[in-house]
Every structure is written in structure tokens, then in C-alpha cells.
Design a protein around this motif. Structure first.
Motif, PDB file in Angstrom:
ATOM      1  N   ALA A 140       1.082  -1.270  -0.088  1.00 42.39           N
ATOM      2  CA  ALA A 140       0.132  -0.142  -0.153  1.00 42.39           C
ATOM      3  C   ALA A 140       0.960   1.022   0.064  1.00 42.39           C
ATOM      4  N   TYR A 141       2.056   1.483   1.111  1.00 43.35           N
ATOM      5  CA  TYR A 141       2.767   2.836   1.253  1.00 43.35           C
ATOM      6  C   TYR A 141       3.755   2.951  -0.384  1.00 43.35           C
ATOM      7  N   ALA A 142       3.806   1.435  -0.860  1.00 46.02           N
ATOM      8  CA  ALA A 142       4.543   1.630  -2.163  1.00 46.02           C
ATOM      9  C   ALA A 142       4.361   2.099  -3.468  1.00 46.02           C
ATOM     10  N   THR A 143       2.229   2.022  -3.119  1.00 47.35           N
ATOM     11  CA  THR A 143       2.330   2.266  -3.729  1.00 47.35           C
ATOM     12  C   THR A 143       1.824   4.032  -4.007  1.00 47.35           C
ATOM     13  N   LEU A 144       1.899   4.096  -2.376  1.00 45.35           N
ATOM     14  CA  LEU A 144       1.864   6.251  -2.385  1.00 45.35           C
ATOM     15  C   LEU A 144       3.267   5.768  -3.243  1.00 45.35           C
ATOM     16  N   ASP A 145       4.053   5.566  -3.026  1.00 43.52           N
ATOM     17  CA  ASP A 145       5.631   5.659  -2.989  1.00 43.52           C
ATOM     18  C   ASP A 145       5.932   6.115  -4.957  1.00 43.52           C
ATOM     19  N   HIS A 146       4.985   5.307  -5.143  1.00 43.72           N
ATOM     20  CA  HIS A 146       5.225   5.091  -6.615  1.00 43.72           C
ATOM     21  C   HIS A 146       4.377   6.008  -7.611  1.00 43.72           C
ATOM     22  N   HIS A 147       3.881   7.129  -6.968  1.00 42.49           N
ATOM     23  CA  HIS A 147       2.711   8.252  -7.526  1.00 42.49           C
ATOM     24  C   HIS A 147       0.791   7.726  -8.117  1.00 42.49           C
ATOM     25  N   GLY A 148       1.213   6.370  -6.937  1.00 47.90           N
ATOM     26  CA  GLY A 148      -0.195   5.894  -6.876  1.00 47.90           C
ATOM     27  C   GLY A 148      -0.281   5.026  -8.380  1.00 47.90           C
ATOM     28  N   MET A 149       0.586   4.587  -9.057  1.00 46.73           N
ATOM     29  CA  MET A 149       0.311   2.832  -9.649  1.00 46.73           C
ATOM     30  C   MET A 149       0.611   1.781  -8.599  1.00 46.73           C
ATOM     31  N   LYS A 150      -0.269   0.969  -8.716  1.00 49.00           N
ATOM     32  CA  LYS A 150      -0.384  -0.442  -7.968  1.00 49.00           C
ATOM     33  C   LYS A 150       0.621  -1.360  -7.908  1.00 49.00           C
ATOM     34  N   VAL A 151       1.573  -1.182  -6.450  1.00 42.84           N
ATOM     35  CA  VAL A 151       2.383  -1.825  -6.667  1.00 42.84           C
ATOM     36  C   VAL A 151       2.128  -2.885  -5.745  1.00 42.84           C
ATOM     37  N   THR A 152       2.360  -4.570  -6.600  1.00 42.47           N
ATOM     38  CA  THR A 152       1.639  -6.073  -5.523  1.00 42.47           C
ATOM     39  C   THR A 152       3.380  -6.160  -5.231  1.00 42.47           C
ATOM     40  N   PRO A 153       4.106  -5.979  -4.078  1.00 40.38           N
ATOM     41  CA  PRO A 153       5.107  -6.604  -3.590  1.00 40.38           C
ATOM     42  C   PRO A 153       5.449  -8.814  -4.355  1.00 40.38           C
ATOM     43  N   THR A 154       6.536  -8.456  -4.880  1.00 42.51           N
ATOM     44  CA  THR A 154       6.033  -9.667  -5.666  1.00 42.51           C
ATOM     45  C   THR A 154       7.519 -10.343  -4.871  1.00 42.51           C
ATOM     46  N   LEU A 155       8.453 -11.671  -4.547  1.00 40.97           N
ATOM     47  CA  LEU A 155       9.157 -12.144  -4.451  1.00 40.97           C
ATOM     48  C   LEU A 155       9.816 -12.961  -5.724  1.00 40.97           C
ATOM     49  N   VAL A 156       9.729 -13.578  -6.033  1.00 43.72           N
ATOM     50  CA  VAL A 156      10.001 -14.412  -7.790  1.00 43.72           C
ATOM     51  C   VAL A 156      10.051 -13.405  -8.607  1.00 43.72           C
ATOM     52  N   THR A 157      10.893 -13.291  -9.194  1.00 41.55           N
ATOM     53  CA  THR A 157      10.747 -11.971 -10.473  1.00 41.55           C
ATOM     54  C   THR A 157      11.385 -13.367 -11.407  1.00 41.55           C
ATOM     55  N   LYS A 158      12.463 -14.622 -11.278  1.00 44.16           N
ATOM     56  CA  LYS A 158      12.157 -15.529 -12.801  1.00 44.16           C
ATOM     57  C   LYS A 158      11.500 -17.232 -12.117  1.00 44.16           C
ATOM     58  N   ALA A 159      11.147 -17.636 -12.814  1.00 39.30           N
ATOM     59  CA  ALA A 159      10.931 -19.034 -12.565  1.00 39.30           C
ATOM     60  C   ALA A 159      11.138 -20.003 -13.853  1.00 39.30           C
ATOM     61  N   LYS A 160      11.851 -21.060 -14.039  1.00 40.00           N
ATOM     62  CA  LYS A 160      12.348 -21.743 -15.384  1.00 40.00           C
ATOM     63  C   LYS A 160      11.959 -23.195 -15.002  1.00 40.00           C
ATOM     64  N   ASP A 161      11.681 -23.907 -15.555  1.00 47.66           N
ATOM     65  CA  ASP A 161      11.746 -25.344 -15.732  1.00 47.66           C
ATOM     66  C   ASP A 161      12.395 -25.882 -16.430  1.00 47.66           C
ATOM     67  N   SER A 162      13.113 -27.399 -16.338  1.00 46.78           N
ATOM     68  CA  SER A 162      13.722 -27.742 -17.234  1.00 46.78           C
ATOM     69  C   SER A 162      13.903 -27.293 -18.889  1.00 46.78           C
ATOM     70  N   GLN A 163      12.868 -26.546 -19.506  1.00 43.23           N
ATOM     71  CA  GLN A 163      12.894 -26.217 -21.040  1.00 43.23           C
ATOM     72  C   GLN A 163      12.541 -24.846 -20.881  1.00 43.23           C
ATOM     73  N   LYS A 164      11.252 -23.920 -20.030  1.00 41.47           N
ATOM     74  CA  LYS A 164      12.003 -22.392 -20.019  1.00 41.47           C
ATOM     75  C   LYS A 164      11.368 -21.804 -19.260  1.00 41.47           C
ATOM     76  N   ASP A 165      11.232 -20.530 -19.668  1.00 43.06           N
ATOM     77  CA  ASP A 165      11.226 -19.946 -18.538  1.00 43.06           C
ATOM     78  C   ASP A 165       9.119 -19.542 -18.511  1.00 43.06           C
TER      79      ASP A 165
END
Length: 767
Positions: free
Chosen positions: A515-540
Motif C-alpha cells: 500500500a505504501y509502495a503504491t503511494l511512493d510510486h505516485h499512485g501506480m499499484k505495486v504488488t510486492p513480488t518475491l519471485v522475479t524469474k521461474a524456469k523449469d527444465s524447458q522454458k521460463d
């Protein structure tokens, strides 16, 4: 014989000699000529013969594979920091084959009773069940049962879960050969050690540890029956995550297993009656993963499952590489700050209350939405609940900025029609009854502090409950809830009651950081995300984008940021963060009975929510934090703000020169806080929106000092400048009972007394 007799004899002989006339012979039809019983019998025998020859050919052609399939030796899942360094590997260590001699005979038989009670006497194949499975496969009815233990072992160890006729025929041939080559004990041992039991556990030893925290040789009959029952649907039957229906089904399966054991004379009826369902333990940590890593890995998994990019069964099979947004330097800095500013002060042996203190924190990059650091508690196995993601404690006054954001976004007005802005003047009297609300409500201020006419900015700095309770009625509770949900809070945890203006709903540090990150980002919705990349044996795989659509106007978001700089510079957090070298905004919060204390703050580059929770180590009940560390009340401006300030300084390092770039001309960040000049005769003219009622001071109001009301407490009041103040006929003072006055006391967080009203929720937040 006379002539008459001779004549009759000749006539009879002639009649007997006369030939009979036969009917003309009929021709057989084409169908009858084609399908004679001889031809049908011959065809059936021919098909049987061909089938036998084909089966013999397959039997001679298909051999037992030389090695196990790829799935039989599961791969690890690899978790990495943002810089590519490995956090942990999971999967490969969660399998340990044990000899059958290490498994009690009665537990072995539980598996046989659950899956294939005739196992000890069959040929390795259930022909009827297999035929039914093949037919259903041909008809497209999906996966079917009917396999023997031998067939399941062959599938687990040599083949795959592929549902085709050719694979099923392979399974039959190999099963027959395996049954011929190996003993029943060898087959059972292989089956028990290769089967998947859920919780990432392959084999009975890993399953025994995962569900009951013991070795396989110590399993009871009841526990063995549960593990055997799991094999039918591991994810659905895991007691810790199973639905109500799933729990019912697994208990039925457990009972079915024990009843079969009685039928096979492996368990006496008396022993069966003594069996009680042994509820499994809560999920334990992944092998080799402890401390904060345990929280990071579990949260990463849950995030992936929630996004639907991978299901639990596929993930537990291994082969995934998961990259987190965690910056290892910031992660270590957060852990050190918690130790320096909190845990080093705690002495559970000296003060019992110190063992109840829990802290959770989430730090987010507002530009990317990535979680760069997370603190969840003492870590597995000391504390399984992740304090950073738990939603069972009140966020208290950290919710108040969302009320002001809703007021400004919806362009709401006070009861007298004055636009609500940081400069709007409100009545801050202690226990002042809310005007215009649907339910009587008169919350106390911190320490029963009396304020008079004060601006919204000053009320935010000092977290004045009376002002925000009235603002809630002015804006409308439903609108406030919608704004909160838009900013990422859980609407299911939010009852639309007056007390919600004091932050009585449940929320997590993760949600408040968003909620506060959305304020800091000037009103654009920020959904805090832990995973930035996920890849199995074949593809992202494609992941959710952390930065979403606009949920607040830039002017609204930036105005709230401007207001919250006042809390850091001149309000309830000023003492803890006054020595910092960076520009910051934030808000404190302290819940009813000191059960939780918060500080959510941010700089232009970093948003961090810190929550401190009172939790009894026995049963996890919410308890007060009062007295923690040898002090008195624990409020948001104390430990939480100190942890936040220490961590933020370390995380930013030398990068402390950034300034907020704000599209607003309101709030402490762009103009001094307006303070009304004391006067015995308040102005009856409403203050225009955004215009201070008096010439602004060039220095902010001292933190913790109430703005003068302009008249002695207890004297009759006149209408407030903004209409959100004193009711007609009312008086100031917490103990008077005239007209629409406040009064009474607070017990259990509920305001009581003449004119005091009562909220359904416990009253929350005093700073």
C-alpha cells in the motif's frame, strides 16, 4: 383266408408302398452362410491365437529396463538471490531409501491393504483392472485405477505417468517379468521407497519425517495407514492443507485400509477398534534450510502456486530454478537491524514478556515492486509462522493515511461542506462523538489526550483518533474499504464498522508495504513480488507483473507522501528516525492493548513495513507487548521505527541524497503545517480547501504538543470551522454528560458512557 381278406391285404400293401411327396428345399441367406457358428468360433479362436502370439512376441521383445526413469531420482529445485547466488537447493535430499527390514511388518501390510490386498499371491498384474484401465484410456476417460503394487512400482521406477495403451501394455509385460525375477519383499520395498507422499517427500522415510517427525521404523499402525492412504491423492489428502472434503476422504481411506487389514487377518478386530486417527504434524522445513531462508523459499513457492504458473505436484517433482528479488546485502542488513534494535534488548529468562515478542518486516523497491529483503521471525524450526506475511494482527494507525487518501481521491467534504485536505481543520477532542455516522462512536485519543481545533496534517503527525474517526464518517466507510482493497489490503479481513478507521482489520507487513509502495510510486499499484524469474527444465514461465494500473491519482498519492514526511520530521516517529540522513515519509501504529506495534516508512527508493506482534509461545494467542525490553508501552515509534531507521540507513548506504519529487502543493513536505491561532471565539467561516486558516508558522508544531483549543476544557463550544467539530449543544471534556458530549471509559477497547457509543470492533491505535 377268404377272397375278401386277400383283397384287403393286397390293398393295404399297395397303400404302404406309395411314396411320400417332399417339400422343395429352401436356400440359406447370405448372412446365415457368412456367420455360421463354425466360422464365429473359428474367428474367436483365431483372434485369441493372434493375441497370444502378439503377447508372446511383446513378452520376448520387451525387457525390464536397465535403469530407472528420470523421475525415479527426483531433481532438486534451486532457489537463487537476485545476484544469482544460490540460496538453497530442495528436493534431492528429501528421499532416503530404507530396507524393508526397517519397516514394521504391520506397517508394510497397511500399504498392501490400502493398495492391493492380494499382492502376496497375485502374478504382478490385475488383468481385469488393467483391461478396464485400457478401455477407459481408449474412451478418453483419463487416469484409471486397478493397478497392482507391482504395476505401480514399475510405473514409478521404470516408466512414466503417460496415459497411453502402449505404455499400459509395457507396464503389463514388465510387471510380469519383475514379478518373476524379484521377490515380493523386493517389489514392496521398491514401491514404498519410490512412491510420492506429498510435502516434497519421496519414500516412506522422508514421509515419516515430513508428517510425523520420526523415522519409518517408529511408525505406528495408525500412522502407517495414513501414509498408505496418502498415496491415492498426496496433495488432496495432506491434512495441513486439505479442504474439509479432503480431510473427510482421507479419514475414510484410512478406515478402509484398517478394515482390509482385519479382513486379511493382519489386525485383530480389538486392535482395530483401538486405533485413533493420528493427525499429522504441521509441515516442517525443507531439509537443509533454516532461518530466514526457510521463509523465503516457502513464500516463493506459495507465490508461484497462487499465480497458477505451476501446480504443487509438478513443482515437487523438481527441476525448477527460481530467482528471487532478494538483495543479499539488504537481507543481511535487515537481519542485523532486528538484532541490534530489538533482540539484543530481549531477555526472556529475566522478563517473561520478552519471549512473546515477534517481528516481521518486508522491504520493497517501489520502482520494480520486487521484495528486496524479508524478515519472518526466528526461522524454521523455532517459528513456522512467517511474521512478514501473517494477516492476523491489526495494522492500527498505519491505516490512517489510507483514509485521507480515500477522502482526497473521492473529493469528499466535511459535514459542513468543506473539502478535506491536509489543511482542513477538525475537532480533536478526546472521546468526541462522531457526527453523521451510522453507529455511535467516540474513540479515545492516546493517553486520553485533549486536542482542540487542529489541521489534518497535525492530526496525522500526532495520530489523533478523534479526527480520523470523524473523517471516516465524512468519507464513508464503504469508500474507505474500497480504497484499501485497491491498495492491496484483504477486504475479507475488513468489517465495515466505525472502528475500522483505527485500523482494527487484519493486515500483514507485506500488504502494508504494498500500500505504501503504491503511494511512493505516485499512485501506480505495486504488488510486492518475491519471485522475479521461474524456469523449469524447458522454458521460463510468465509471471505476474508487480507494477499494475493506476489506483490513485498522482496528486492524491503525492499529497499523502507529503503529509507523511511530517510524521517522520515532527510526529510520532521523529524520535526514532531524527538522526537519519535521508528524506523519508511514514506512519506509526499501535493497536489496542499493545498487541501490535508498527512503522511503515519509505524513501524515494525503498519502502519497508515493520510489524511487531505479541504472540504467546504456548498456543500462539495474541498477548500484550507491554513491558517488552524492560520498558512500558511498546508503540510504533519505538522498536519498529528504530529497526526501520537502522535498516534503511544501512540499506541505502551512501545513496541518501534522493528527494521526493511530488506533484502537490499540500502537506508537510511542501509547506509548514498550519496551526490555528488560539482564540476564545472560533471563526464561523469554513476554511477554504487547501488554505490555512491562519498565517502559517515557519516551523512545524512540536511533536506531541496538542494544538490549543482556544478555550478552557469544559466550556460550551461553538460550531467548528469545518463542520466536523463540536456538535450543537455539546461540550468539551472527557467526563461531561451534557447534550451530545463524550464521556465514559475504555474497557477492552470499547468506548462506553453517555454519548460514547460503542463500536463492534476493539478500538485500536494510540499513536
Amino acid at each position: 383266408m377268404g377272397r375278401a381278406d386277400a383283397r384287403r391285404a393286397r390293398q393295404g400293401s399297395a397303400r404302404r408302398a406309395k411314396p411320400k411327396q417332399s417339400k422343395p428345399k429352401q436356400e440359406k441367406s447370405f448372412i446365415r452362410r457368412l456367420f455360421t457358428w463354425k466360422k464365429i468360433l473359428g474367428t474367436v479362436l483365431g483372434v485369441i491365437l493372434l493375441g497370444m502370439l502378439g503377447f508372446i512376441g511383446l513378452y520376448l521383445y520387451v525387457d525390464i529396463p536397465d535403469k530407472a526413469n528420470q523421475d525415479a531420482g527426483k531433481q532438486a529445485n534451486v532457489f537463487k538471490y537476485a545476484d544469482g547466488k544460490v540460496i538453497a537447493r530442495s528436493g534431492t535430499v528429501n528421499r532416503e531409501a530404507v530396507p524393508l527390514s526397517k519397516i514394521r511388518k504391520v506397517v508394510q501390510r497397511a500399504f498392501i491393504a490400502a493398495e492391493n490386498k492380494n499382492f502376496e499371491h497375485d502374478s504382478g498384474v490385475d488383468l481385469m483392472g488393467t483391461a478396464r484401465g485400457i478401455l477407459n484410456t481408449l474412451l478418453g476417460h483419463g487416469k484409471q485405477g486397478g493397478s497392482t503394487i507391482t504395476q505401480q512400482y514399475v510405473k514409478n521406477y521404470y516408466l512414466s505417468d503417460e496415459q497411453t495403451v502402449s505404455r499400459k501394455l509395457q507396464e503389463i509385460i514388465i510387471s510380469l517379468k519383475v514379478d518373476d525375477k524379484y521377490s515380493k519383499d523386493q517389489i514392496l520395498e521398491g514401491y514404498i521407497n519410490t512412491s510420492y507422499y506429498g510435502r516434497g517427500a519421496y519414500g516412506i522415510q522422508a514421509a515419516a519425517q515430513a508428517y510425523y517427525g520420526k523415522n519409518a521404523d517408529n511408525l505406528s499402525v495408525s500412522q502407517g495407514a495414513y501414509l498408505a492412504s496418502l498415496l491415492q491423492a498426496p496433495s488432496q489428502y495432506d491434512w495441513a492443507v486439505a479442504s474439509k472434503t479432503g480431510r473427510k476422504l482421507v479419514k475414510n481411506r484410512w478406515a478402509y485400509t484398517l478394515n482390509n487389514m482385519v479382513e486379511m487377518h493382519w489386525l485383530s478386530p480389538q486392535d482395530r477398534d483401538r486405533q485413533k486417527f493420528d493427525v499429522p504434524d504441521k509441515p516442517k522445513r525443507l531439509a537443509g534450510v533454516t532461518g530466514q531462508e526457510s521463509y523465503l523459499i516457502e513464500e516463493a513457492k506459495q507465490e508461484l502456486f497462487a499465480q497458477g504458473v505451476v501446480n504443487k505436484s509438478d513443482f515437487d517433482r523438481g527441476g525448477w530454478t527460481i530467482t528471487l528479488g532478494i538483495d543479499p546485502k539488504k537481507q543481511k542488513a535487515l537481519e542485523r537491524s532486528v538484532k541490534r534494535k530489538l533482540t539484543d534488548d530481549l531477555d526472556p529468562k529475566k522478563r517473561k514478556v520478552d519471549q512473546d515478542a515477534q517481528l516481521g518486516a518486508v522491504s520493497v523497491d517501489p520502482e520494480t515492486g520486487h521484495i528486496v529483503a524479508m524478515y519472518g521471525g526466528d526461522g524454521y524450526p523455532k517459528h513456522y509462522t512467517n511474521n512478514a506475511t501473517r494477516e492476523d494482527y491489526q495494522p492500527a494507525s498505519t491505516f490512517k493515511p489510507l483514509i485521507l487518501a480515500s477522502a482526497m481521491e473521492n473529493q469528499e467534504q466535511t459535514q459542513d461542506g468543506v473539502q478535506i485536505t491536509p489543511s482542513t481543520i477538525y475537532d480533536g477532542r478526546n472521546r468526541r462523538p462522531v457526527v453523521g455516522g451510522t453507529t455511535p462512536f467516540a474513540p479515545p485519543n492516546e493517553d486520553e489526550e485533549q486536542y482542540g481545533k487542529i489541521s489534518v496534517q497535525t492530526a496525522t503527525n500526532n495520530s489523533v483518533n478523534a479526527v480520523f474517526a470523524q473523517m471516516g464518517a465524512d468519507v464513508g466507510l464503504d469508500r474507505i474499504k474500497q480504497t484499501a482493497v485497491d491498495l492491496g489490503l484483504n477486504g475479507k479481513k475488513m468489517d465495515v464498522q466505525p472502528a475500522m478507521t483505527l485500523g482494527t482489520m487484519g493486515a500483514s507487513p507485506l500488504q502494508m508495504a504494498g500500500a505504501y509502495a503504491t503511494l511512493d510510486h505516485h499512485g501506480m499499484k505495486v504488488t510486492p513480488t518475491l519471485v522475479t524469474k521461474a524456469k523449469d527444465s524447458q522454458k521460463d514461465v510468465e509471471l505476474r507483473k508487480p507494477i499494475g494500473d493506476r489506483v490513485l491519482s498522482e496528486r492524491t498519492a503525492d499529497t499523502i507522501t507529503s503529509v507523511l514526511t511530517g510524521v517522520v520530521n515532527d510526529g510520532t516517529a521523529s524520535q526514532a528516525v531524527k538522526t537519519t540522513a535521508y528524506e523519508a515519509a511514514g506512519k506509526t501504529g499501535t493497536s489496542d492493548d499493545d498487541k501490535s506495534a508498527w512503522f511503515v516508512g519509505y524513501t524515494p527508493k525503498l519502502v519497508t513495513a515493520v510489524g511487531m506482534f505479541g504472540e504467546s509461545p504456548k498456543g500462539g494467542a495474541q498477548v500484550t507487548l507491554k513491558g517488552t525490553g524492560g520498558g512500558g508501552r511498546v508503540n510504533g515509534g519505538g522498536y519498529p521505527a528504530r529497526v526501520w531507521a537502522d535498516y534503511t540507513q544501512a540499506a541505502l548506504g551512501g545513496d541518501t541524497n534522493d528527494q521526493f519529487i511530488l506533484n502537490t502543493d499540500m502537506g508537510a513536505g511542501v509547506a509548514p503545517t498550519p496551526t490555528p491561532t488560539p482564540s476564545n471565539t472560533p471563526s464561523a467561516t469554513p476554511t477554504p480547501s487547501g488554505t490555512p486558516s491562519e498565517t502559517p508558522s515557519h516551523s512545524p508544531t512540536p511533536s506531541g504538543t496538542p494544538t490549543p483549543t482556544g478555550r478552557p476544557s469544559g466550556e460550551p463550544s461553538e460550531p467548528s470551522p469545518s463542520g466536523s467539530g463540536f456538535p450543537d449543544g455539546g461540550t468539551t471534556g472527557g467526563d461531561t454528560t451534557t447534550g451530545g458530549t463524550t464521556g465514559g471509559d475504555t474497557t477492552g477497547g470499547t468506548s462506553r458512557g453517555p454519548g460514547g457509543g460503542s463500536g463492534k470492533d476493539s478500538l485500536s491505535d494510540f499513536n
